[in-house]
Design an enzyme around this catalytic site. Structure first.
Site, PDB file in Angstrom:
ATOM      1  N   ASP A  89       0.848  -1.198   0.000  1.00  0.00           N
ATOM      2  CA  ASP A  89       0.000   0.000   0.000  1.00  0.00           C
ATOM      3  C   ASP A  89       0.891   1.259   0.000  1.00  0.00           C
ATOM      4  O   ASP A  89       1.884   1.315   0.735  1.00  0.00           O
ATOM      5  CB  ASP A  89      -0.863  -0.062   1.277  1.00  0.00           C
ATOM      6  CG  ASP A  89      -1.991   0.940   1.286  1.00  0.00           C
ATOM      7  OD1 ASP A  89      -2.438   1.357   0.198  1.00  0.00           O
ATOM      8  OD2 ASP A  89      -2.451   1.297   2.397  1.00  0.00           O
ATOM      9  N   HIS A 187      -7.344   9.842   4.576  1.00  0.00           N
ATOM     10  CA  HIS A 187      -6.995   8.768   5.513  1.00  0.00           C
ATOM     11  C   HIS A 187      -7.354   9.157   6.945  1.00  0.00           C
ATOM     12  O   HIS A 187      -7.431  10.340   7.264  1.00  0.00           O
ATOM     13  CB  HIS A 187      -5.489   8.475   5.443  1.00  0.00           C
ATOM     14  CG  HIS A 187      -5.071   7.839   4.153  1.00  0.00           C
ATOM     15  ND1 HIS A 187      -4.197   8.422   3.274  1.00  0.00           N
ATOM     16  CD2 HIS A 187      -5.425   6.668   3.582  1.00  0.00           C
ATOM     17  CE1 HIS A 187      -4.031   7.638   2.227  1.00  0.00           C
ATOM     18  NE2 HIS A 187      -4.767   6.566   2.383  1.00  0.00           N
TER      19      HIS A 187
HETATM   20  C1  PGH Z   1      -6.212   3.517   3.211  1.00  0.00           C
HETATM   21  C2  PGH Z   1      -6.966   3.341   4.497  1.00  0.00           C
HETATM   22  N1  PGH Z   1      -5.053   2.824   3.082  1.00  0.00           N
HETATM   23  O1  PGH Z   1      -4.316   2.937   1.980  1.00  0.00           O
HETATM   24  O2  PGH Z   1      -6.565   4.229   2.306  1.00  0.00           O
HETATM   25  O3  PGH Z   1      -7.879   4.390   4.722  1.00  0.00           O
HETATM   26  O4  PGH Z   1      -7.726   5.416   7.000  1.00  0.00           O
HETATM   27  O5  PGH Z   1      -9.895   5.284   5.820  1.00  0.00           O
HETATM   28  O6  PGH Z   1      -8.868   3.233   6.703  1.00  0.00           O
HETATM   29  P1  PGH Z   1      -8.622   4.581   6.150  1.00  0.00           P
HETATM   30 ZN    ZN Z   2      -4.587   4.859   1.206  1.00  0.00          ZN
END
Ligand code: PGH
Ligand code: ZN
Ligand code: CA
Length: 314
Positions: A89, A187
């Site tokens: 990620d 986020h």
């Molecule tokens: C996200 C997670 N990870 O790459 O995009 O988002 O903070 O809304 O869970 P959240």
């Molecule tokens: Zn993200």
């Protein structure tokens, strides 16, 4: 069933109009809770780790961390009958992206969205070339993931959110497999000051112009009951607001196929952990005092798999 490529999971979701949540992990407890939830729901599963998680698991060393997660997820996937993939990620550093590919991740994200369009194209295309040579699929991001408040001007929105006209060109020039368009989420636990609002018009256009599986970042719903439970046991999470499940379902109708979820699991876990420690202060076995947090994470996982349409798709 198997450890599979994320592309396999998302191409099927794209064809059949549902979304698969991608859950972030940092440790064993979250992983077990997530995978148990997915097995019970008979759902395909995407596990993802940030660069920070890889560093954490490797005790500072990216390759050691990436290898740890591959061994964990791949090893487990071989003994359950749902498809599971492992994704990097928000890859920003070449060293982490290469570490993930070499270790055996099945997909990586190259997040160069803070750079101008041409540079985002250049950086993304380079990673696509390397990753595809190793059979690894690639996600990229267009637009920036800032909280967009209701009262920002059209010009300001344009500066932050995805430009749909760029999306088609971006996909052609880079060869990415999945695209994350910024449509107004951010986020963390504090996504909106007023009402939750996403730009579905932009999303619709991006889908029309690319046809790719699309990814929604910052997609946690931040369930009020869990925030309240955590706060009742000493947490201080004030003014939290997420993307309501109904709105996520709408995003799926417009073409979202991967829904990134980290914050909801963190809140669920901390609520359970705090409650568990408060309810049984004599307990000092981690396997016991971590149990309630795991149960709450699993509950969130199962709910999301169901309302995003992934349950029953394995
Ligand atoms: C996200 C997670 N990870 O790459 O995009 O988002 O903070 O809304 O869970 P959240
Ligand atoms: Zn993200
Ligand atoms: Ca970004």
């Amino acid at each position: 069933m198997a450890y599979v490529n994320t592309k396999e999971i998302l191409d099927k979701a794209n064809k059949e109009f549902y979304a698969v949540p991608a859950f972030n992990i940092n440790n064993l407890e979250f992983f077990h809770a997530i995978v148990e939830g997915a097995v019970e729901e008979r759902a395909p599963l995407i596990i993802e780790t940030s660069e920070g998680a890889i560093k954490y698991a490797g005790n500072g060393d990216p390759f050691r961390g990436a290898k740890f997660f591959v061994d964990l997820v791949k090893g487990y996937a071989e003994s359950v009958d749902i498809p599971i993939s492992l994704h990097l990620d928000h890859g920003k550093n070449f060293s982490f992206i290469v570490a993930a590919i070499k270790a055996g991740y099945t997909s990586v994200m190259i997040d160069a969205s803070e750079f101008p369009f041409e540079e985002n194209v250049e950086r993304t295309a380079e990673i696509v070339k390397i990753a595809h040579a190793a059979g690894v699929s690639v996600e990229a991001e267009l637009g920036r993931l800032k909280g967009v408040e209701d009262n920002v001007s059209v010009d300001e929105r344009d500066a932050v959110l995805v430009n749909p006209d760029e999306a088609g060109r971006f996909v052609e020039l880079t060869g990415v497999d999945f695209l994350a368009p910024a449509i107004g989420t951010s986020h963390g636990a504090f996504k909106f000051k007023g009402e939750a609002k996403l730009d579905f018009e932009r999303l619709k256009k991006v889908k029309e112009l690319t046809g790719l599986p699309l990814v929604l970042h910052g997609a946690s719903s931040v369930p009020e009951d869990l925030v309240e439970l955590a706060n009742q046991h000493g947490a201080k999470i004030e003014g939290a607001k997420g993307v309501p499940p109904e709105m996520l379902k709408e995003a799926v109708r417009y073409g979202i196929n991967k829904v990134n979820t980290d914050t909801d699991l963190r809140i669920a876990f901390v609520a359970g952990l705090r409650k568990s420690l408060a309810d049984d202060p004599a307990q000092f076995d981690p396997r016991k005092y971590l149990k309630l947090g795991k149960e709450y994470v699993k509950k969130v996982v199962k709910e999301r798999l169901r309302f995003l349409g992934a349950a029953g798709k394995a």
